[in-house]
Enzyme design. Structure first.
Site, PDB file in Angstrom:
ATOM      1  N   GLY A  21       0.825  -1.205   0.000  1.00 49.97           N
ATOM      2  CA  GLY A  21       0.000   0.000   0.000  1.00 49.97           C
ATOM      3  C   GLY A  21       0.861   1.257   0.000  1.00 49.97           C
ATOM      4  N   ALA A  22       1.848   1.295   0.885  1.00 49.43           N
ATOM      5  CA  ALA A  22       2.691   2.475   0.990  1.00 49.43           C
ATOM      6  C   ALA A  22       3.887   2.179   1.875  1.00 49.43           C
ATOM      7  CB  ALA A  22       1.902   3.636   1.573  1.00 49.43           C
ATOM      8  N   GLU A  31       1.597   5.750   7.552  1.00 47.17           N
ATOM      9  CA  GLU A  31       3.000   5.968   7.149  1.00 47.17           C
ATOM     10  C   GLU A  31       3.585   7.183   7.859  1.00 47.17           C
ATOM     11  OE1 GLU A  31       4.003   3.420   5.858  1.00 47.17           O
ATOM     12  OE2 GLU A  31       2.168   2.616   4.974  1.00 47.17           O
TER      13      GLU A  31
HETATM   14  N1  BES Z   1       6.288  -0.674   6.122  1.00 43.75           N
HETATM   15  C1  BES Z   1       5.113  -1.019   5.438  1.00 43.75           C
HETATM   16  C2  BES Z   1       5.287  -1.219   3.970  1.00 43.75           C
HETATM   17  C3  BES Z   1       6.019  -2.453   3.551  1.00 43.75           C
HETATM   18  C4  BES Z   1       5.666  -3.675   3.985  1.00 43.75           C
HETATM   19  C5  BES Z   1       7.020  -2.399   2.660  1.00 43.75           C
HETATM   20  C6  BES Z   1       6.338  -4.806   3.556  1.00 43.75           C
HETATM   21  C7  BES Z   1       7.702  -3.513   2.243  1.00 43.75           C
HETATM   22  C8  BES Z   1       7.355  -4.727   2.682  1.00 43.75           C
HETATM   23  C9  BES Z   1       4.048   0.058   5.586  1.00 43.75           C
HETATM   24  O1  BES Z   1       4.184   0.856   6.694  1.00 43.75           O
HETATM   25  C10 BES Z   1       2.732  -0.645   5.724  1.00 43.75           C
HETATM   26  O2  BES Z   1       2.536  -1.297   6.702  1.00 43.75           O
HETATM   27  N2  BES Z   1       1.860  -0.517   4.731  1.00 43.75           N
HETATM   28  C11 BES Z   1       0.602  -1.199   4.677  1.00 43.75           C
HETATM   29  C12 BES Z   1      -0.556  -0.253   4.855  1.00 43.75           C
HETATM   30  C13 BES Z   1      -0.845   0.092   6.272  1.00 43.75           C
HETATM   31  C14 BES Z   1      -1.994   1.069   6.362  1.00 43.75           C
HETATM   32  C15 BES Z   1      -1.137  -1.099   7.145  1.00 43.75           C
HETATM   33  C16 BES Z   1       0.512  -1.793   3.304  1.00 43.75           C
HETATM   34  O3  BES Z   1       1.336  -1.441   2.473  1.00 43.75           O
HETATM   35  O4  BES Z   1      -0.366  -2.607   3.069  1.00 43.75           O
HETATM   36 ZN    ZN Z   2       3.483   0.038   8.468  1.00 39.55          ZN
END
Ligand code: BES
Ligand code: ZN
Length: 886
Positions: free
Chosen positions: A256-257, A293
């Protein structure tokens, strides 16, 4: 990788200077890092690196010959090093050929990075682990015409045109950070600018970048960001620390991000929102992800993880923080209900599967496979339990202490628990089991009642998990209330005011934290009894208020008691849960008496008709009248036929549609809106109520005469001004009778042509068709997989078709001939050679085979075995191997 093998790194990194020379067919990376050896015994330097072309390597500017270092496919090592030295490494990489979307890659014409968890090692040789931190300086050199925007972490300190007419920019990040938080972006992007003044009066420049044609759709994200910044100051005392905060939206993104320091990179699906291209759910998701984020800047970046076993330290905590934020911005009850719903259908299934693992795992093969619902959602529940047990003030002091103690460091979940203990004095020994033991605890409750005395007998247990045949006792916070016949909270002030003389006897410690009628018990033994005396006649126990712990409860109770709770409890979660129980049991017993379901929906729909125009009330009623999902019902009734249950759900929908037709019509009429789209609480609630009522109405109409619901939905499809209504109507039209095939294909074409310019809406066009639960649609789905606009290389598009099909479309995905499983397996194997992380995620639904009947289990396992045999990546190998062990 094993937790028990953790060793601190032997070197400190004083600085890291990176230069990226971006060329059309390759990028050259030069990294110069100053190392200092921490102790004398250890003087072998190990660096991680994957898929790198090593061009040169030098120590203190002296090039090394090939016998002075060794390099294999994942590591570079050098021995006999001085105490301090400067290492310079040149590597060549190929971003345009990077389909795994990890490291530096191209998304369209844009260059961007994704380094968490272990992507930095695809950029250069480096100690790519979260406990090694350094100050980064990043220089980008690229064709000046092609890249209007060149970004990296921190502050811009130089921007010049070189003698050979290339643009050269340099960014400096003053904060220490691990490599997984590194980011760069280069491309032709538009920007939306704003600013925010922090609590201490600092002015922060805010910038959101997107492709020029999407920039107008970034305002909602910007407003969300400002709300998140203000909330983190007031709720957690956390202020932003750099002078600029940037978000970049990219179209090809695995997740997602990502919270890169000062330069968050987002999937377009989590940034862009406009009425005609985003649904209500998307508006809420953008708000939540932007906040998530941003919140990582403290819970993740300022305090990071010692190793990836501690992942939940940042993710679980940050999910808790973003869900509290969303609860504060929107409806608290509804947010809680949605979170619990996800937890119970996705996380509980994982916890019961062969892929079950603790919130703090002890081993992994591929870390990307551990960004799971257990780490995220169960991890957030564990933090929530701590906040419940400590109470608001102590919890806040404990998070302050945690941030303070570990600022600039790399911490463990244990450090977090210790901060909680230090502040509150609560003994958390048994609570720690939530981190170390997998599986969902079960609480069996037996209630008996003699005159004005209620006895609750509680017993906890936890089924075995992989490598954990037996479990020790959990410390479980249980919130309990008592609802009198007229809906008063009998244990609170209302009870006292009414002259009730109620006493609670138990060996457990308990508190009455808010004097509002909810008692919080510390259930930290295997079995116990709670007695309540002086209970007013016909009052009903309200159990596990707010879903105070992530547990399964078996509490046999009468439909009369459930109806009482569903309509009168003051706790929104219990009301919804009681309603789900009544509706769920009606779905599972086909010939059952529907009188309680009907009585319930009658009461609730009447409340909806007479409800004030208030978002919270309406949204909660809409949730309570929504039939439980087929998977939830299945999990409550293991071994049943999923398609039969799905059919039972539809039958109840149509029966209630007919029985309560007048109420549904009235709800639709009352909640339909003529004013332009707005994504505020009340407007969203009105749309969910009217869609819910249309679902009942339409199902009722269809039962009377197939095809008769067409006008109901088509009318909405034509006149609406927003994607929420249009997508709802579109999806319902596609579910109608096969005889309407021609009309349907006209609508499919119309939707396609209307929104063809928007990639995100085209994703929806795929996902609505993939989720269309009509038997015999597999050929259409296979056809969509070869559609010119289908693209396995774009994660959003791949998920729109494949993941939607496998998680939403029970009727066709679980067809008994197993052909859908075969189709999915074929696609997963194709995806594996392009993007292993994504392939492994798309495979997850197959690994949940245990929840289905034995025939389907065999067919799902056949597909898993084939994937295991033919896959290339360790991502898929780990997931298939583990899921086939049980
Ligand atoms: N740190 C993660 C993104 C991530 C996860 C990058 C695994 C690479 C590998 C980010 O903070 C995150 O948790 N994103 C979630 C959305 C959030 C609202 C729970 C996502 O990307 O689904
Ligand atoms: Zn996260």
């Amino acid at each position: 990788m094993r937790l028990e093998d953790y060793q601190p790194y032997s070197f400190e990194l004083e600085s890291t200077d990176l230069t990226f020379d971006i060329r059309a067919d390759h990028t050259d990376v030069e990294s110069t890092t100053s190392f200092r050896r921490k102790n004398d015994e250890q003087n072998e330097l190990e660096l991680d690196g994957i898929d790198l072309e090593l061009l040169s390597i030098a120590i203190d500017n002296r090039p090394l010959t090939s016998n002075e270092y060794s390099v294999d496919s994942t590591k570079l090592s050098i021995v006999d090093l001085p105490e301090r030295f400067k290492l310079t490494i040149q590597t060549r990489i190929y971003p345009q050929a990077n389909t795994a979307l990890e490291g530096l890659y191209r998304s369209g014409d844009l260059y961007c990075t994704q380094c968490e968890a272990e992507g930095f090692r695809k950029i250069t040789y480096y100690p790519d682990r979260p406990d090694v931190q350094s100050k980064f300086t990043t220089t980008l050199v690229a064709d000046s015409g092609q890249f209007g925007v060149m970004l990296a972490n921190g502050n811009l300190i130089r921007d010049e045109i070189t003698s050979d007419n290339r643009r050269r920019v340099t960014w400096v990040d003053p904060f220490n950070k691990p490599s997984y938080l590194f980011a760069l972006v280069a491309g032709n992007l538009a920007v939306l600018e704003d600013n925010f003044t922090t609590l201490s009066g600092r002015n922060i420049a805010l910038r959101i970048y997107s492709e020029p044609h999407n920039i107008d759709a970034c305002t909602h994200a910007m407003e969300s960001l400002k709300r998140a910044m203000a909330w983190d100051e007031s709720a957690f005392g956390r202020e932003y620390d750099l002078d600029t905060f940037m978000i970049v939206a990219v179209e090809d993104f695995n997740m997602g991000a990502m919270e890169n320091k000062g330069l968050n990179i987002f999937n377009t699906s989590c940034v862009l929102a406009s009425p005609s291209t985003a649904t209500d759910a998307a508006y809420l998701r953008v708000e939540g992800v932007v906040a998530h984020e941003y919140f990582h800047n403290w819970s993740g970046n300022r305090v990071t993880c010692r190793d990836w076993f501690q992942l939940s330290l940042k993710e679980g905590f940050t999910v808790f923080r973003d869900s509290e934020f969303s609860a504060a911005m929107n409806s608290r009850n509804v947010k809680r209900i949605q979170d619990v719903d996800v937890l119970r259908t996705a996380q509980f299934a994982e916890d019961a599967s062969p892929l079950a693992h603790p919130v703090r795992p002890t081993s992994y093969i591929e870390i990307s496979n551990f960004y799971t619902t257990t780490i995220y959602e169960k991890g957030a529940e564990v933090v929530r339990m701590l906040s419940t047990m400590l109470g608001q003030d102590n919890f806040r002091s404990a998070t302050d202490l945690y941030f303070d103690r570990h600022d600039g460091g790399a911490a463990t979940t244990e450090d977090f628990v210790v901060a909680m203990e230090d502040v509150s004095g609560v003994n958390l020994d048994r609570f720690r089991n939530w981190y170390s033991q997998a599986g969902t605890p079960v609480i069996e409750v037996e209630e008996s009642r003699i005159n004005d005395l209620i006895t609750l007998h509680l017993k906890q247990s936890c089924p075995p998990s992989p490598n954990q045949p037996s479990k020790s006792t959990f410390h479980i916070p249980i919130s309990i209330g008592l609802i009198s016949i007229d809906g008063q909270d009998a244990l609170g002030q209302a009870g006292a005011a009414n002259g009730f003389d109620i006493h609670v006897h138990t060996d457990l410690n308990f508190e009455n934290p808010n004097a509002d009628g909810t008692l919080a018990f510390h259930f930290d033994c295997e079995e116990t009894t709670i007695t309540i005396s002086g209970v007013p006649p016909k009052s009903v126990v309200s159990f596990l208020r707010g879903f105070s712990a992530p547990v399964n409860v078996t509490f046999p109770r009468s439909n009369t008691d459930l109806l009482h709770l569903a309509t009168l409890d003051t706790d929104g979660f219990v009301r919804w849960d009681a309603a789900q129980k009544i509706l769920g049991s009606t779905i599972t017993t086909p010939a059952s008496d529907t009188q309680f379901a009907k009585a319930l929906l009658q009461k609730l729909s009447r409340s909806a008709v007479s409800a004030a125009d208030d978002g919270e009330t309406k949204a909660l009623l809409a949730s309570a009248m929504t039939l439980p999902s087929t998977l939830y019902v299945l999990d409550q009734n293991p071994g049943r036929d999923v398609i039969e249950l799905d059919g039972g759900r539809d039958r109840l929908l149509s029966e209630m549609g007919i029985a309560l037709e007048d109420s549904w019509e009235e709800i639709v009429n009352q909640n339909i809106s003529d004013s332009p789209y707005h994504a505020d609480g009340i407007s969203i609630a009105r749309r969910s109520l009217s869609h819910l009522a249309m679902d009942y109405l339409g199902a009722g109409l269809e039962k009377r005469g197939p095809g008769t619901a067409w006008d109901l939905y088509y009318d909405l499809y034509r006149r609406c001004d927003n994607l929420t209504d249009r997508l709802f109507a579109f999806s319902r039209l596609l579910r109608l009778e096969a005889s309407l095939a021609e009309k349907k294909s006209v609508v499919i074409q119309d939707f396609h042509d209307r929104f063809n310019a928007s990639a995100l809406v085209t994703d929806k066009w795929f996902s609505v068709q993939a989720g269309c639960k009509v038997s015999g649609t597999l050929p259409r789905i296979v056809e969509l997989a070869t559609h010119p606009e289908f693209d396995l290389q774009n994660p959003n598009r791949a998920r729109a078709l494949l993941s939607t099909f496998a998680t939403v479309n029970h009727r066709e995905f679980h067809r008994s001939d197993g052909k859908s499983y075969t189709f999915l397996a074929d696609q997963i194997l194709k995806l594996d050679s392009l993007n292993p992380q994504l392939a492994s995620r798309v495979c997850i639904p197959l690994t949940r085979w245990q929840r289905f009947d034995s025939g389907r289990q065999e067919r799902m396992k056949d597909s898993l075995e084939r994937i295991q045999r033919d896959c290339q990546s360790k991502d898929l190998r780990e997931v298939t191997q583990k899921s086939l062990v049980a």
